[in-house]
Motif scaffolding. Structure first.
Motif, PDB file in Angstrom:
ATOM      1  N   SER A  17       0.598  -0.979   0.263  1.00  0.00           N
ATOM      2  CA  SER A  17       0.283  -0.050   0.072  1.00  0.00           C
ATOM      3  C   SER A  17       1.152   0.925   0.175  1.00  0.00           C
ATOM      4  CB  SER A  17      -0.538   0.055   1.674  1.00  0.00           C
ATOM      5  OG  SER A  17      -1.359  -1.024   1.311  1.00  0.00           O
ATOM      6  N   ARG A  67      -9.643  -1.183  -4.672  1.00  0.00           N
ATOM      7  CA  ARG A  67      -8.557  -0.729  -4.327  1.00  0.00           C
ATOM      8  C   ARG A  67      -7.717   0.002  -4.134  1.00  0.00           C
ATOM      9  NH1 ARG A  67      -4.397  -2.042  -7.504  1.00  0.00           N
ATOM     10  NH2 ARG A  67      -4.839  -1.009  -9.199  1.00  0.00           N
ATOM     11  N   GLN A  82      -5.483   6.374  -1.154  1.00  0.00           N
ATOM     12  CA  GLN A  82      -5.136   5.310  -0.854  1.00  0.00           C
ATOM     13  C   GLN A  82      -4.802   4.240  -1.801  1.00  0.00           C
ATOM     14  OE1 GLN A  82      -4.393   5.148   2.628  1.00  0.00           O
ATOM     15  NE2 GLN A  82      -3.271   3.125   1.913  1.00  0.00           N
ATOM     16  N   ASN A  84      -4.210   0.474  -2.069  1.00  0.00           N
ATOM     17  CA  ASN A  84      -4.150  -1.033  -1.316  1.00  0.00           C
ATOM     18  C   ASN A  84      -3.945  -1.799  -2.552  1.00  0.00           C
ATOM     19  OD1 ASN A  84      -4.113   0.159   1.276  1.00  0.00           O
ATOM     20  ND2 ASN A  84      -6.792  -0.045   0.608  1.00  0.00           N
TER      21      ASN A  84
END
Length: 121
Positions: A17, A67, A82, A84
């Motif tokens: 991440s 994601r 963000q 991930n």
């Protein structure tokens, strides 16, 4: 003077991440759709995620849905991405940007300097 400063890129292994940040100044962000696009080597520009101008609706590119997550802190005039479950195909330079609307995100009005994201397999 309008400015976008993006940061937070780096090298990460697949499955990892990262969180990108974008600080805006010198213009009223509620007048624009705000978001991120990316550009990989020898590839065209790809829309990643964005808000409409009032910040109430989020949009994601098909390749990152589920994601990536976009958010913003209006008080700080800062936007975040963000990321991930990163994949090698996410490797690109990521730019935060302002555009007239999400549908017209190819008409970039302001953009940051870009931050490199590299995902190793």
């Amino acid at each position: 003077q309008a400015q976008l400063v993006d940061s937070g890129g780096g090298l990460v292994q697949a499955g990892g991440s990262l969180r990108l940040s974008c600080a805006a100044s010198g213009f009223t962000i509620s007048n624009y759709a705000m978001g991120w696009f990316r550009q990989a080597k020898e590839k065209g520009r790809e829309f990643v995620a964005g808000f409409n101008s009032n910040g109430e609706t989020t949009y994601y590119g098909d390749s990152v849905k589920g994601r990536f997550s976009i958010s913003r802190d209006n008080a700080k005039y800062t936007m975040y991405l963000q990321m991930n479950s990163l994949k090698p195909e996410d490797t690109a330079i990521y730019y935060c940007a302002a555009a007239p609307t999400v549908e017209r995100f190819y008409e970039i009005i302001y953009r940051g300097q870009g931050t490199q994201v590299t995902v190793s397999s």
